[in-house]
Design a protein around this motif. Structure first.
Motif, PDB file in Angstrom:
ATOM      1  N   GLN A  44     -10.563   2.597   8.486  1.00 43.97           N
ATOM      2  CA  GLN A  44     -11.209   2.892   7.365  1.00 43.97           C
ATOM      3  C   GLN A  44     -10.208   2.390   6.355  1.00 43.97           C
ATOM      4  OE1 GLN A  44     -13.681   4.927   7.029  1.00 43.97           O
ATOM      5  NE2 GLN A  44     -14.311   5.186   9.103  1.00 43.97           N
ATOM      6  N   CYS A  46      -8.290   3.850   4.430  1.00 44.68           N
ATOM      7  CA  CYS A  46      -7.221   4.969   4.136  1.00 44.68           C
ATOM      8  C   CYS A  46      -5.847   4.651   4.794  1.00 44.68           C
ATOM      9  CB  CYS A  46      -7.706   5.922   4.512  1.00 44.68           C
ATOM     10  SG  CYS A  46      -7.813   6.286   6.322  1.00 44.68           S
ATOM     11  N   ALA A 104      -5.291   1.028  -0.035  1.00 46.40           N
ATOM     12  CA  ALA A 104      -6.308   2.391   0.213  1.00 46.40           C
ATOM     13  C   ALA A 104      -6.914   2.770  -1.096  1.00 46.40           C
ATOM     14  CB  ALA A 104      -5.624   3.500   0.548  1.00 46.40           C
ATOM     15  N   GLU A 120      -4.568  11.545   7.232  1.00 44.67           N
ATOM     16  CA  GLU A 120      -5.236  10.480   6.474  1.00 44.67           C
ATOM     17  C   GLU A 120      -5.057  10.562   5.173  1.00 44.67           C
ATOM     18  OE1 GLU A 120      -8.600   9.013   9.614  1.00 44.67           O
ATOM     19  OE2 GLU A 120      -8.937  10.322   8.018  1.00 44.67           O
ATOM     20  N   TRP A 122      -6.365   9.339   1.738  1.00 49.13           N
ATOM     21  CA  TRP A 122      -7.552   8.655   0.932  1.00 49.13           C
ATOM     22  C   TRP A 122      -7.698   8.879  -0.480  1.00 49.13           C
ATOM     23  CZ3 TRP A 122     -11.825   6.896   3.707  1.00 49.13           C
ATOM     24  CH2 TRP A 122     -11.869   6.943   4.946  1.00 49.13           C
ATOM     25  N   TYR A 127     -12.953   9.129   0.233  1.00 49.12           N
ATOM     26  CA  TYR A 127     -13.202   9.949   1.311  1.00 49.12           C
ATOM     27  C   TYR A 127     -14.640  10.757   1.126  1.00 49.12           C
ATOM     28  CZ  TYR A 127     -12.065  14.388   3.970  1.00 49.12           C
ATOM     29  OH  TYR A 127     -12.315  15.503   4.688  1.00 49.12           O
TER      30      TYR A 127
END
Length: 157
Positions: A44, A46, A104, A120, A122, A127
């Motif tokens: 992802q 992130c 990110a 995580e 984000w 997100y």
């Protein structure tokens, strides 16, 4: 392994610092002394914040890979690219290095989301998009991932 619980909305200041929410600080009390590792997520856009003990466990697994196999060596290089040791200062702030913030898209509004044993980090909009995009697929994903698990001890079947 410690399980971390919660999703928290936070703000990042102009220097890239975020104030760690109190509920997270309480859960991570021991880790606050040991430090953390911050890295790019593999899947992802992130960041992943590992308590040092969790990072050490991950590195034990990775150290078992044969480095004379090119794909293993490539994986190790990419997995550890941009990794930083992070400490939370006396006021409870964590500094996100610029290159990781750029990766990110972390600017101001962020979400700290627990992911079992890591956190995580984000960008808030990314997100929400990631969560919204997967709503329709989550039932199928849950069935695929957990549907074949048969663990009577925990009542999962």
């Amino acid at each position: 392994m410690n399980t971390i619980v919660g999703t928290y909305e936070c703000k990042v200041d102009s220097k890239g610092r975020l104030m760690m929410p109190n509920p997270l600080k309480k859960q991570l009390n021991v880790s606050l002394q040991e430090g953390f590792v911050l890295k790019r997520s593999v899947f992802q856009q992130c960041l992943e914040l590992y308590p040092m003990k969790e990072w050490d466990l991950m590195m034990q697994k990775i150290n078992k890979l044969n480095r004379f196999v090119k794909k293993n060596n490539d994986f190790i290089r990419r997995f550890t690219a941009g990794v930083r040791i992070i400490e939370i200062d006396a006021t409870g702030r964590l500094l996100i290095p610029k290159d990781l913030a750029v990766f990110a898209s972390v600017t101001k509004d962020i979400v700290l989301s627990s992911a079992v044993n890591i956190i995580e980090i984000w960008d808030k909009d990314l997100y929400e998009k990631a969560i919204d995009d997967s709503v329709g697929d989550f039932a199928d994903l849950a069935e695929e991932v957990m549907g074949n698990v048969n663990d009577d001890e925990y009542g999962i079947s």
